[in-house]
Write a protein that holds these residues in place. Sequence first.
Motif, PDB file in Angstrom:
ATOM      1  N   ARG A   6      34.318  49.192  55.706  1.00  0.00           N
ATOM      2  CA  ARG A   6      33.038  48.492  55.625  1.00  0.00           C
ATOM      3  C   ARG A   6      32.784  47.990  54.203  1.00  0.00           C
ATOM      4  O   ARG A   6      32.339  46.860  53.997  1.00  0.00           O
ATOM      5  N   ARG A   7      33.090  48.827  53.204  1.00  0.00           N
ATOM      6  CA  ARG A   7      32.876  48.401  51.810  1.00  0.00           C
ATOM      7  C   ARG A   7      33.805  47.257  51.431  1.00  0.00           C
ATOM      8  O   ARG A   7      33.406  46.344  50.706  1.00  0.00           O
ATOM      9  N   ILE A   8      35.033  47.300  51.909  1.00  0.00           N
ATOM     10  CA  ILE A   8      35.957  46.193  51.643  1.00  0.00           C
ATOM     11  C   ILE A   8      35.434  44.919  52.278  1.00  0.00           C
ATOM     12  O   ILE A   8      35.472  43.841  51.669  1.00  0.00           O
ATOM     13  N   HIS A   9      34.926  45.032  53.489  1.00  0.00           N
ATOM     14  CA  HIS A   9      34.371  43.851  54.157  1.00  0.00           C
ATOM     15  C   HIS A   9      33.169  43.303  53.403  1.00  0.00           C
ATOM     16  O   HIS A   9      33.022  42.094  53.254  1.00  0.00           O
ATOM     17  N   THR A  13      32.831  39.506  51.738  1.00  0.00           N
ATOM     18  CA  THR A  13      31.798  38.553  52.122  1.00  0.00           C
ATOM     19  C   THR A  13      30.923  38.144  50.943  1.00  0.00           C
ATOM     20  O   THR A  13      30.316  37.091  50.970  1.00  0.00           O
ATOM     21  N   SER A  14      30.860  38.960  49.905  1.00  0.00           N
ATOM     22  CA  SER A  14      30.089  38.582  48.724  1.00  0.00           C
ATOM     23  C   SER A  14      30.971  37.752  47.792  1.00  0.00           C
ATOM     24  O   SER A  14      32.173  37.650  47.967  1.00  0.00           O
ATOM     25  N   ASN A  15      30.380  37.157  46.802  1.00  0.00           N
ATOM     26  CA  ASN A  15      31.124  36.353  45.830  1.00  0.00           C
ATOM     27  C   ASN A  15      31.599  37.237  44.688  1.00  0.00           C
ATOM     28  O   ASN A  15      31.112  37.151  43.567  1.00  0.00           O
ATOM     29  N   TYR A  16      32.550  38.097  44.967  1.00  0.00           N
ATOM     30  CA  TYR A  16      33.092  39.000  43.962  1.00  0.00           C
ATOM     31  C   TYR A  16      34.174  38.275  43.172  1.00  0.00           C
ATOM     32  O   TYR A  16      35.107  37.735  43.749  1.00  0.00           O
ATOM     33  N   HIS A  21      39.625  40.241  32.184  1.00  0.00           N
ATOM     34  CA  HIS A  21      40.799  40.817  31.528  1.00  0.00           C
ATOM     35  C   HIS A  21      41.976  41.007  32.490  1.00  0.00           C
ATOM     36  O   HIS A  21      43.044  41.394  32.063  1.00  0.00           O
ATOM     37  N   TRP A  22      41.796  40.715  33.769  1.00  0.00           N
ATOM     38  CA  TRP A  22      42.898  40.821  34.719  1.00  0.00           C
ATOM     39  C   TRP A  22      43.881  39.682  34.494  1.00  0.00           C
ATOM     40  O   TRP A  22      43.500  38.572  34.117  1.00  0.00           O
ATOM     41  N   MET A  23      45.157  39.938  34.749  1.00  0.00           N
ATOM     42  CA  MET A  23      46.165  38.879  34.656  1.00  0.00           C
ATOM     43  C   MET A  23      46.047  37.958  35.871  1.00  0.00           C
ATOM     44  O   MET A  23      45.418  38.300  36.870  1.00  0.00           O
ATOM     45  N   GLU A  24      46.685  36.801  35.766  1.00  0.00           N
ATOM     46  CA  GLU A  24      46.584  35.804  36.833  1.00  0.00           C
ATOM     47  C   GLU A  24      47.159  36.311  38.154  1.00  0.00           C
ATOM     48  O   GLU A  24      46.590  36.084  39.224  1.00  0.00           O
ATOM     49  N   TRP A  25      48.296  37.022  38.103  1.00  0.00           N
ATOM     50  CA  TRP A  25      48.895  37.504  39.355  1.00  0.00           C
ATOM     51  C   TRP A  25      48.012  38.559  40.019  1.00  0.00           C
ATOM     52  O   TRP A  25      47.980  38.647  41.248  1.00  0.00           O
ATOM     53  N   GLU A  26      47.258  39.320  39.220  1.00  0.00           N
ATOM     54  CA  GLU A  26      46.334  40.298  39.793  1.00  0.00           C
ATOM     55  C   GLU A  26      45.184  39.593  40.519  1.00  0.00           C
ATOM     56  O   GLU A  26      44.771  40.006  41.595  1.00  0.00           O
ATOM     57  N   ARG A  27      44.714  38.532  39.928  1.00  0.00           N
ATOM     58  CA  ARG A  27      43.635  37.769  40.567  1.00  0.00           C
ATOM     59  C   ARG A  27      44.098  37.142  41.877  1.00  0.00           C
ATOM     60  O   ARG A  27      43.388  37.171  42.884  1.00  0.00           O
ATOM     61  N   GLU A  28      45.309  36.575  41.863  1.00  0.00           N
ATOM     62  CA  GLU A  28      45.842  35.954  43.076  1.00  0.00           C
ATOM     63  C   GLU A  28      46.078  36.992  44.167  1.00  0.00           C
ATOM     64  O   GLU A  28      45.786  36.751  45.336  1.00  0.00           O
ATOM     65  N   LYS A  30      44.524  39.843  44.501  1.00  0.00           N
ATOM     66  CA  LYS A  30      43.217  40.291  44.968  1.00  0.00           C
ATOM     67  C   LYS A  30      42.636  39.308  45.969  1.00  0.00           C
ATOM     68  O   LYS A  30      42.079  39.692  46.984  1.00  0.00           O
ATOM     69  N   LYS A  31      42.795  38.019  45.693  1.00  0.00           N
ATOM     70  CA  LYS A  31      42.245  36.997  46.585  1.00  0.00           C
ATOM     71  C   LYS A  31      42.975  36.959  47.921  1.00  0.00           C
ATOM     72  O   LYS A  31      42.367  36.806  48.968  1.00  0.00           O
ATOM     73  N   GLU A  32      44.304  37.080  47.884  1.00  0.00           N
ATOM     74  CA  GLU A  32      45.094  36.820  49.082  1.00  0.00           C
ATOM     75  C   GLU A  32      45.390  38.057  49.922  1.00  0.00           C
ATOM     76  O   GLU A  32      45.218  38.032  51.131  1.00  0.00           O
ATOM     77  N   ASN A  33      45.884  39.136  49.314  1.00  0.00           N
ATOM     78  CA  ASN A  33      46.470  40.210  50.103  1.00  0.00           C
ATOM     79  C   ASN A  33      45.813  41.568  49.971  1.00  0.00           C
ATOM     80  O   ASN A  33      46.056  42.435  50.802  1.00  0.00           O
ATOM     81  N   TYR A  34      45.041  41.813  48.961  1.00  0.00           N
ATOM     82  CA  TYR A  34      44.565  43.166  48.673  1.00  0.00           C
ATOM     83  C   TYR A  34      43.787  43.774  49.832  1.00  0.00           C
ATOM     84  O   TYR A  34      44.062  44.894  50.259  1.00  0.00           O
TER      85      TYR A  34
END
Length: 85
Positions: A6-9, A13-16, A21-28, A30-34
């Motif tokens: 539920r917390r992941i959902h 749904t929010s604009n997180y 300080h995260w690297m680019e691959w960490e951001r990608e 997080k957006k796609e697969n995490y």
Amino acid sequence: MIVLRRRIHEMTTSNYEPPMHWMEWEREYKKENYDVDVCEAAGYLQTKLMETRPRLALGMALLFLFSLPTSFAIVVHHAMHMIKG
């Protein structure tokens, strides 16, 4: 497990936005697969625990619970001796 999902959902749904300080691959990642990976891992763990006998699952949980603090205490104890000596 349900609370985690539920917390992941709620986070998806929010604009997180990930921290700057995260690297680019960490951001990608997080957006796609995490979120998918965490839900799959939680579902797999929940399925395996439901398939095992209750005593076995409880025994494994207790073993894990007692082994980590003990090993951590031993590591800290040795580190303190190294610092003193």
